[in-house]
Design a protein around this motif. Structure first.
Motif, short mmCIF file in Angstrom:
data_model
loop_
_atom_site.label_atom_id
_atom_site.label_comp_id
_atom_site.label_asym_id
_atom_site.label_seq_id
_atom_site.Cartn_x
_atom_site.Cartn_y
_atom_site.Cartn_z
N ASP A 42 2.33 8.47 3.56
CA ASP A 42 3.04 9.31 2.58
C ASP A 42 4.04 8.48 1.78
O ASP A 42 4.15 8.62 0.56
CB ASP A 42 3.77 10.47 3.26
CG ASP A 42 2.82 11.49 3.85
OD1 ASP A 42 1.63 11.52 3.43
OD2 ASP A 42 3.25 12.26 4.73
N ALA A 43 4.75 7.60 2.46
CA ALA A 43 5.72 6.74 1.79
C ALA A 43 5.01 5.81 0.81
O ALA A 43 5.46 5.63 -0.33
CB ALA A 43 6.52 5.94 2.81
N ILE A 44 3.91 5.24 1.23
CA ILE A 44 3.16 4.32 0.37
C ILE A 44 2.63 5.06 -0.85
O ILE A 44 2.68 4.54 -1.97
CB ILE A 44 2.03 3.66 1.17
CG1 ILE A 44 2.64 2.70 2.21
CG2 ILE A 44 1.06 2.93 0.26
CD1 ILE A 44 1.66 2.17 3.22
N ARG A 45 2.18 6.28 -0.67
CA ARG A 45 1.69 7.09 -1.79
C ARG A 45 2.83 7.37 -2.80
O ARG A 45 2.65 7.28 -4.00
CB ARG A 45 1.11 8.40 -1.27
CG ARG A 45 0.07 9.00 -2.14
CD ARG A 45 -0.70 10.16 -1.52
NE ARG A 45 -0.35 10.63 -0.18
CZ ARG A 45 -0.95 10.21 0.96
NH1 ARG A 45 -1.90 9.31 0.90
NH2 ARG A 45 -0.59 10.70 2.11
N ILE A 46 4.02 7.69 -2.29
CA ILE A 46 5.18 7.93 -3.17
C ILE A 46 5.51 6.65 -3.94
O ILE A 46 5.78 6.70 -5.13
CB ILE A 46 6.39 8.43 -2.34
CG1 ILE A 46 6.10 9.84 -1.81
CG2 ILE A 46 7.67 8.40 -3.16
CD1 ILE A 46 7.06 10.31 -0.74
N CYS A 47 5.46 5.52 -3.26
CA CYS A 47 5.74 4.24 -3.92
C CYS A 47 4.77 3.94 -5.05
O CYS A 47 5.16 3.40 -6.09
CB CYS A 47 5.69 3.10 -2.91
SG CYS A 47 7.05 3.05 -1.73
N HIS A 48 3.51 4.27 -4.85
CA HIS A 48 2.51 3.95 -5.87
C HIS A 48 2.75 4.68 -7.19
O HIS A 48 2.31 4.22 -8.23
CB HIS A 48 1.10 4.23 -5.36
CG HIS A 48 0.61 3.17 -4.43
ND1 HIS A 48 0.24 1.92 -4.84
CD2 HIS A 48 0.47 3.17 -3.07
CE1 HIS A 48 -0.12 1.20 -3.80
NE2 HIS A 48 0.02 1.93 -2.72
N ILE A 99 8.95 -0.16 4.36
CA ILE A 99 7.99 -0.14 3.26
C ILE A 99 8.79 -0.23 1.97
O ILE A 99 9.73 0.53 1.77
CB ILE A 99 7.15 1.15 3.30
CG1 ILE A 99 6.34 1.18 4.58
CG2 ILE A 99 6.28 1.28 2.06
CD1 ILE A 99 5.74 2.53 4.90
N ARG A 100 8.42 -1.16 1.13
CA ARG A 100 9.11 -1.33 -0.15
C ARG A 100 8.08 -1.65 -1.21
O ARG A 100 7.19 -2.47 -0.99
CB ARG A 100 10.13 -2.47 -0.07
CG ARG A 100 11.23 -2.30 0.97
CD ARG A 100 12.35 -1.41 0.49
NE ARG A 100 12.96 -1.86 -0.74
CZ ARG A 100 13.94 -2.76 -0.81
NH1 ARG A 100 14.43 -3.31 0.27
NH2 ARG A 100 14.43 -3.09 -1.99
N GLY A 101 8.18 -1.00 -2.35
CA GLY A 101 7.25 -1.26 -3.44
C GLY A 101 5.81 -0.94 -3.09
O GLY A 101 4.89 -1.49 -3.68
N GLY A 102 5.59 -0.08 -2.13
CA GLY A 102 4.24 0.32 -1.74
C GLY A 102 3.59 -0.58 -0.71
O GLY A 102 2.43 -0.38 -0.38
N LEU A 103 4.32 -1.55 -0.19
CA LEU A 103 3.76 -2.46 0.81
C LEU A 103 4.61 -2.47 2.07
O LEU A 103 5.84 -2.39 2.00
CB LEU A 103 3.70 -3.89 0.26
CG LEU A 103 2.83 -4.12 -0.98
CD1 LEU A 103 2.94 -5.56 -1.44
CD2 LEU A 103 1.39 -3.75 -0.70
N THR A 104 3.96 -2.58 3.21
CA THR A 104 4.68 -2.73 4.47
C THR A 104 5.22 -4.16 4.54
O THR A 104 4.80 -5.04 3.76
CB THR A 104 3.78 -2.47 5.67
OG1 THR A 104 2.76 -3.49 5.71
CG2 THR A 104 3.13 -1.09 5.62
N ALA A 105 6.09 -4.41 5.48
CA ALA A 105 6.65 -5.76 5.64
C ALA A 105 5.54 -6.77 5.92
O ALA A 105 5.57 -7.89 5.41
CB ALA A 105 7.68 -5.76 6.75
N ALA A 106 4.53 -6.39 6.69
CA ALA A 106 3.42 -7.30 7.00
C ALA A 106 2.55 -7.59 5.77
O ALA A 106 1.96 -8.67 5.67
CB ALA A 106 2.57 -6.70 8.11
N GLN A 107 2.49 -6.68 4.84
CA GLN A 107 1.66 -6.85 3.64
C GLN A 107 2.36 -7.67 2.55
O GLN A 107 1.69 -8.25 1.70
CB GLN A 107 1.28 -5.49 3.06
CG GLN A 107 0.38 -4.68 3.94
CD GLN A 107 0.25 -3.26 3.44
OE1 GLN A 107 1.20 -2.67 2.90
NE2 GLN A 107 -0.93 -2.68 3.62
N ARG A 108 3.68 -7.71 2.59
CA ARG A 108 4.43 -8.40 1.54
C ARG A 108 4.41 -9.91 1.76
O ARG A 108 4.47 -10.37 2.90
CB ARG A 108 5.90 -7.95 1.53
CG ARG A 108 6.12 -6.62 0.93
CD ARG A 108 7.58 -6.37 0.69
NE ARG A 108 8.40 -6.39 1.87
CZ ARG A 108 8.65 -5.31 2.64
NH1 ARG A 108 8.16 -4.15 2.33
NH2 ARG A 108 9.42 -5.43 3.70
#
Length: 92
Positions: A50-56, A77-86
């Protein structure tokens, strides 16, 4: 007039870098997440999709992501990415 208004605004801060920090963070007022529970953006939250969807759909997702990378944020989660994805900031 504009020049004096800017100077008056800067006078509220102890040093110029304080003013710059506030100006860099002005994007936060436009963030879509500001009206949601902050816990939703924890990397381990069960509804992180849900958070990632809001970020997008957020108008300031890019500066948010840049801020997370610059400050090496590792738990949200920041800018639509988790810490592992950034991407990680490379330290000299």
């Amino acid at each position: 007039m504009l020049r004096s208004m800017c100077w008056m605004t800067m006078a509220r801060f102890q040093k110029a870098s304080d003013y710059i920090d506030v100006a860099r963070q002005a994007w936060r007022d436009k963030a879509s997440c500001r009206n949601h529970d902050p816990a939703l953006w924890d990397d381990d939250h069960p509804d992180q999709d849900d958070a990632i969807r809001i970020c997008h759909f957020c108008p300031v997702a890019e500066p948010c992501l840049i801020d997370a990378i610059e400050h090496d944020e590792r738990s949200t989660i920041r800018g639509g990415l988790t810490a592992a994805q950034r991407p990680r900031k490379k330290h000299p």
